[in-house]
Design an enzyme around this catalytic site. Structure first.
Site, PDB file in Angstrom:
ATOM      1  N   CYS A 144      -4.376   2.119  -4.747  1.00  0.00           N
ATOM      2  CA  CYS A 144      -3.553   3.129  -4.081  1.00  0.00           C
ATOM      3  C   CYS A 144      -2.248   3.372  -4.825  1.00  0.00           C
ATOM      4  O   CYS A 144      -1.757   4.501  -4.891  1.00  0.00           O
ATOM      5  CB  CYS A 144      -3.266   2.721  -2.633  1.00  0.00           C
ATOM      6  SG  CYS A 144      -2.413   1.133  -2.494  1.00  0.00           S
TER       7      CYS A 144
ATOM      8  N   HIS B 156       0.891  -1.162   0.000  1.00  0.00           N
ATOM      9  CA  HIS B 156       0.000   0.000   0.000  1.00  0.00           C
ATOM     10  C   HIS B 156       0.924   1.206   0.000  1.00  0.00           C
ATOM     11  O   HIS B 156       1.904   1.238   0.753  1.00  0.00           O
ATOM     12  CB  HIS B 156      -0.889   0.032   1.250  1.00  0.00           C
ATOM     13  CG  HIS B 156      -1.553   1.360   1.458  1.00  0.00           C
ATOM     14  ND1 HIS B 156      -2.615   1.782   0.688  1.00  0.00           N
ATOM     15  CD2 HIS B 156      -1.275   2.366   2.318  1.00  0.00           C
ATOM     16  CE1 HIS B 156      -2.979   2.994   1.093  1.00  0.00           C
ATOM     17  NE2 HIS B 156      -2.184   3.369   2.070  1.00  0.00           N
TER      18      HIS B 156
END
Length: 168
Positions: A108, A38
């Site tokens: 993301c 992430h």
């Protein structure tokens, strides 16, 4: 003529698997993965990221993910905070609406890569952006895809960008 102000741009990298990918990927996928990444962009004293709730921000390291596993120096930008927030607001109304989120194709890391290029002209590291294709190139990744496609990730702890007081 005065030189322009330069603002540092950092990429915060989090391993969502907390080390499990490194240990289990050879068994499950038949190839080594170092993490399930992430990412977010830190600029103008805030951390910006994209998830199923759209574009969000928080103080650096302020999500429940805690501090990042690593920080990559992407470079610096002349883009002011005001222009950057206008840019994010337009992204949040177009390419990066919450409903556009897809774990493999629009996530993301897609957001971090887009924003890094806007701010600095540089992409984020390919070991991050290539992760979905690495997983999907395996039989186990293909078998899991229908389940994984339904997963919506929104790290808790941020407030939505472009809406007053984080209201939806």
């Amino acid at each position: 003529m005065e030189p322009p102000n330069l603002y540092p741009v950092k990429l915060y990298v989090y391993d969502l698997s907390k080390g499990l990918a490194r240990r289990l990927s050879p068994i499950m996928l038949g190839k080594q993965l170092e993490g399930i990444w992430h990412t977010s962009i830190v600029v103008h004293k805030d951390e910006f990221f994209f998830g199923s709730g759209g574009i969000s921000s928080c103080p650096p390291g302020g999500t429940l993910l805690g501090p990042p596993d690593s920080v990559v120096d992407v470079g610096s930008t002349e883009v002011t905070e005001e222009i950057f927030l206008e840019y994010l607001s337009s992204l949040g109304e177009s390419l990066f609406r919450g409903e556009a989120y897809n774990l493999f194709e629009h996530n993301c890391n897609t957001f971090s890569n887009e924003v890094a290029q806007f701010l600095t002209g540089r992409k984020i590291p390919s070991y991050i952006t290539d992760l979905p294709s690495e997983v999907l190139s395996t039989p186990f990744g293909q078998a899991l895809r229908p389940f994984l496609d339904s997963i919506q990730i929104q790290p808790p702890g941020g407030s939505t960008v472009g809406r007053p007081n984080g209201q939806s």
